[in-house]
Design a protein around this motif. Sequence first.
Motif, PDB file in Angstrom:
ATOM      1  N   ALA A 248       5.075  -5.363  -2.154  1.00 41.93           N
ATOM      2  CA  ALA A 248       4.533  -4.001  -2.181  1.00 41.93           C
ATOM      3  C   ALA A 248       3.355  -3.835  -1.225  1.00 41.93           C
ATOM      4  CB  ALA A 248       4.103  -3.637  -3.601  1.00 41.93           C
ATOM      5  N   VAL A 249       2.522  -4.866  -1.105  1.00 37.78           N
ATOM      6  CA  VAL A 249       1.341  -4.825  -0.240  1.00 37.78           C
ATOM      7  C   VAL A 249       1.291  -6.105   0.569  1.00 37.78           C
ATOM      8  CG1 VAL A 249      -1.182  -4.801  -0.162  1.00 37.78           C
ATOM      9  CG2 VAL A 249       0.030  -3.335  -1.789  1.00 37.78           C
ATOM     10  N   GLN A 250       0.971  -5.969   1.849  1.00 37.97           N
ATOM     11  CA  GLN A 250       0.820  -7.131   2.715  1.00 37.97           C
ATOM     12  C   GLN A 250      -0.327  -6.869   3.675  1.00 37.97           C
ATOM     13  OE1 GLN A 250       4.475  -8.338   4.538  1.00 37.97           O
ATOM     14  NE2 GLN A 250       3.685 -10.303   5.222  1.00 37.97           N
ATOM     15  N   ALA A 251      -1.351  -7.724   3.623  1.00 37.83           N
ATOM     16  CA  ALA A 251      -2.526  -7.573   4.489  1.00 37.83           C
ATOM     17  C   ALA A 251      -2.731  -8.865   5.266  1.00 37.83           C
ATOM     18  CB  ALA A 251      -3.764  -7.251   3.658  1.00 37.83           C
ATOM     19  N   ARG A 252      -3.046  -8.738   6.562  1.00 39.26           N
ATOM     20  CA  ARG A 252      -3.249  -9.897   7.420  1.00 39.26           C
ATOM     21  C   ARG A 252      -4.663  -9.880   8.009  1.00 39.26           C
ATOM     22  NH1 ARG A 252       2.180  -8.392   8.657  1.00 39.26           N
ATOM     23  NH2 ARG A 252       3.682 -10.045   8.174  1.00 39.26           N
ATOM     24  N   ARG A 253      -4.991 -10.954   8.746  1.00 36.51           N
ATOM     25  CA  ARG A 253      -6.297 -11.112   9.385  1.00 36.51           C
ATOM     26  C   ARG A 253      -7.409 -10.906   8.354  1.00 36.51           C
ATOM     27  NH1 ARG A 253      -5.928 -11.358  14.786  1.00 36.51           N
ATOM     28  NH2 ARG A 253      -8.144 -10.834  15.011  1.00 36.51           N
ATOM     29  N   LEU A 254      -7.337 -11.683   7.277  1.00 37.08           N
ATOM     30  CA  LEU A 254      -8.210 -11.465   6.132  1.00 37.08           C
ATOM     31  C   LEU A 254      -9.661 -11.835   6.407  1.00 37.08           C
ATOM     32  CD1 LEU A 254      -5.858 -12.731   3.283  1.00 37.08           C
ATOM     33  CD2 LEU A 254      -6.213 -10.394   4.081  1.00 37.08           C
ATOM     34  N   ARG A 255      -9.910 -12.664   7.408  1.00 31.89           N
ATOM     35  CA  ARG A 255     -11.310 -12.991   7.720  1.00 31.89           C
ATOM     36  C   ARG A 255     -12.050 -11.765   8.248  1.00 31.89           C
ATOM     37  NH1 ARG A 255     -13.263 -18.663   7.384  1.00 31.89           N
ATOM     38  NH2 ARG A 255     -11.498 -19.696   6.376  1.00 31.89           N
ATOM     39  N   TRP A 256     -11.319 -10.780   8.737  1.00 26.16           N
ATOM     40  CA  TRP A 256     -11.931  -9.531   9.182  1.00 26.16           C
ATOM     41  C   TRP A 256     -11.663  -8.425   8.162  1.00 26.16           C
ATOM     42  CZ3 TRP A 256     -10.227 -13.278  12.355  1.00 26.16           C
ATOM     43  CH2 TRP A 256     -11.072 -13.673  13.401  1.00 26.16           C
ATOM     44  N   ASN A 257     -10.446  -8.334   7.712  1.00 26.59           N
ATOM     45  CA  ASN A 257     -10.075  -7.293   6.742  1.00 26.59           C
ATOM     46  C   ASN A 257     -10.139  -7.854   5.327  1.00 26.59           C
ATOM     47  OD1 ASN A 257      -9.477  -5.506   8.882  1.00 26.59           O
ATOM     48  ND2 ASN A 257      -7.453  -6.437   9.094  1.00 26.59           N
ATOM     49  N   PHE A 258     -11.302  -8.409   4.989  1.00 20.55           N
ATOM     50  CA  PHE A 258     -11.388  -9.054   3.678  1.00 20.55           C
ATOM     51  C   PHE A 258     -11.583  -8.067   2.551  1.00 20.55           C
ATOM     52  CE2 PHE A 258     -15.587  -9.399   5.754  1.00 20.55           C
ATOM     53  CZ  PHE A 258     -16.378  -8.677   4.883  1.00 20.55           C
ATOM     54  N   ARG A 259     -11.821  -6.798   2.841  1.00 20.58           N
ATOM     55  CA  ARG A 259     -11.839  -5.740   1.829  1.00 20.58           C
ATOM     56  C   ARG A 259     -10.909  -4.622   2.272  1.00 20.58           C
ATOM     57  NH1 ARG A 259     -17.883  -6.260   1.749  1.00 20.58           N
ATOM     58  NH2 ARG A 259     -18.399  -7.532  -0.061  1.00 20.58           N
ATOM     59  N   GLY A 260     -10.193  -4.079   1.317  1.00 19.67           N
ATOM     60  CA  GLY A 260      -9.309  -2.976   1.660  1.00 19.67           C
ATOM     61  C   GLY A 260      -8.581  -2.446   0.441  1.00 19.67           C
ATOM     62  N   ASN A 261      -7.794  -1.414   0.637  1.00 22.19           N
ATOM     63  CA  ASN A 261      -7.011  -0.829  -0.453  1.00 22.19           C
ATOM     64  C   ASN A 261      -5.767  -0.166   0.099  1.00 22.19           C
ATOM     65  OD1 ASN A 261      -9.295   1.342   0.189  1.00 22.19           O
ATOM     66  ND2 ASN A 261      -7.464   2.423  -0.492  1.00 22.19           N
ATOM     67  N   GLN A 262      -4.778  -0.050  -0.768  1.00 23.61           N
ATOM     68  CA  GLN A 262      -3.517   0.583  -0.402  1.00 23.61           C
ATOM     69  C   GLN A 262      -2.908   1.157  -1.667  1.00 23.61           C
ATOM     70  OE1 GLN A 262      -1.006  -1.843   2.095  1.00 23.61           O
ATOM     71  NE2 GLN A 262       0.857  -0.789   1.442  1.00 23.61           N
ATOM     72  N   THR A 263      -2.191   2.270  -1.531  1.00 20.06           N
ATOM     73  CA  THR A 263      -1.533   2.905  -2.670  1.00 20.06           C
ATOM     74  C   THR A 263      -0.033   2.649  -2.599  1.00 20.06           C
ATOM     75  OG1 THR A 263      -3.207   4.651  -2.794  1.00 20.06           O
ATOM     76  CG2 THR A 263      -1.109   5.072  -3.881  1.00 20.06           C
ATOM     77  N   VAL A 264       0.523   2.197  -3.715  1.00 21.34           N
ATOM     78  CA  VAL A 264       1.965   1.974  -3.826  1.00 21.34           C
ATOM     79  C   VAL A 264       2.487   2.797  -4.994  1.00 21.34           C
ATOM     80  CG1 VAL A 264       1.762  -0.351  -2.857  1.00 21.34           C
ATOM     81  CG2 VAL A 264       1.684  -0.034  -5.344  1.00 21.34           C
ATOM     82  N   PHE A 265       3.784   2.853  -5.149  1.00 20.22           N
ATOM     83  CA  PHE A 265       4.380   3.615  -6.242  1.00 20.22           C
ATOM     84  C   PHE A 265       5.164   2.676  -7.153  1.00 20.22           C
ATOM     85  CE2 PHE A 265       3.550   8.045  -5.397  1.00 20.22           C
ATOM     86  CZ  PHE A 265       3.091   8.014  -4.077  1.00 20.22           C
ATOM     87  N   VAL A 266       4.894   2.787  -8.452  1.00 22.86           N
ATOM     88  CA  VAL A 266       5.585   2.014  -9.476  1.00 22.86           C
ATOM     89  C   VAL A 266       6.121   3.000 -10.507  1.00 22.86           C
ATOM     90  CG1 VAL A 266       5.389   0.201 -11.195  1.00 22.86           C
ATOM     91  CG2 VAL A 266       4.024   0.066  -9.105  1.00 22.86           C
ATOM     92  N   ASP A 267       7.394   2.955 -10.767  1.00 25.07           N
ATOM     93  CA  ASP A 267       8.039   3.908 -11.684  1.00 25.07           C
ATOM     94  C   ASP A 267       7.755   5.351 -11.274  1.00 25.07           C
ATOM     95  OD1 ASP A 267       8.952   1.741 -13.166  1.00 25.07           O
ATOM     96  OD2 ASP A 267       7.195   1.762 -14.488  1.00 25.07           O
ATOM     97  N   GLY A 268       7.656   5.579  -9.965  1.00 25.93           N
ATOM     98  CA  GLY A 268       7.431   6.923  -9.458  1.00 25.93           C
ATOM     99  C   GLY A 268       6.002   7.414  -9.509  1.00 25.93           C
TER     100      GLY A 268
END
Length: 328
Positions: A248-268
């Motif tokens: 559902a979520v995939q984040a890379r380059r974590l040494r720079w993007n060590f904080r973040g957020n994303q919205t996904v949908f579960v059961d609509g």
Amino acid sequence: MVSASSLLLPSSVRDFASCIGDGAACTAPSSTRTRRGSAAVQAQPSTLSVTASYRVALASSSSPPLQLRLTWAHSPLGPTLSFSPSASGRKVLVRRRRGSCSVPSSGEDEAVESESELSASSPRLALFWDLTAARFDPAASPEPVSGYYVVVAVESAEVVLALGDLAAEFVKAKFEGTTQIPMAAPFARGERVVVAVSSGAAAAVTHTARARFAEGGAEHEVSVGCAPGGGGGGGGDELWVSIDGKRAVQARRLRWNFRGNQTVFVDGEPVDVMWDLHGWWFRREPPAPGCAVVMLRARSALESRLWLEEEAAAPAFSLLVEAFKSPP
């Protein structure tokens, strides 16, 4: 910007939530050393504790709903249980395998050594438990899977929380005339795990939890994983969140993007996913161990902000996973 005051979460989590906005990403300090490439090593996390918070309404009162909190944890003597009538209320540590006690509404932590009878002067809540036949999954969390009950009642003998497969039988015998057993689902769940990472070794780690994002909805398997890459500077580091086996979520380059957020949908319905790995990467000074935090929280509707102030009184479900390099 997230309104931290609206979160019913530990202060450490509120701190990181307050600095994350939609699509936020932070930059690592320039003084941070880059990581040299190394072969990936599988590391299995060990669950330290599981905390479940329940919101229950009183049928005999117009008071606001109660927010009860149970924490199952590992100890040298085996799994332990503690109970609190609220996030800030007095914590009761259960030491015996079976008993009952009156629960103070404030004060310091109290260890319960024996069964005690309730009196007219006792606080409004009563806790009953039996873990003598509790069965645990040794490869999972300290939370029992069967053979136990935990029951909470008010002075009027109204049962407000009944957990465990033996709860219905106990309530029927203890509270005559009680026909409805409130098997409540938690509105918040927090899991603390320790990841044993050898010095200088790169480790790929996955922790799996169960979550029910909507009351009465389906239960889902949530996996949080993190793997370091082989390239210098943390360019190959990766964080992912899978729900029922689907990424559902995939984040890379974590040494720079060590904080973040994303919205996904579960059961609509929308579910916000936030992560903060700053402590894991950069906090090296003892005694505070490095910590990675990932949180999933349901929302009732799409809004421009992650959470609204008016949701504080009736928060949606949240799952919080904290990973430590050593026990806190």
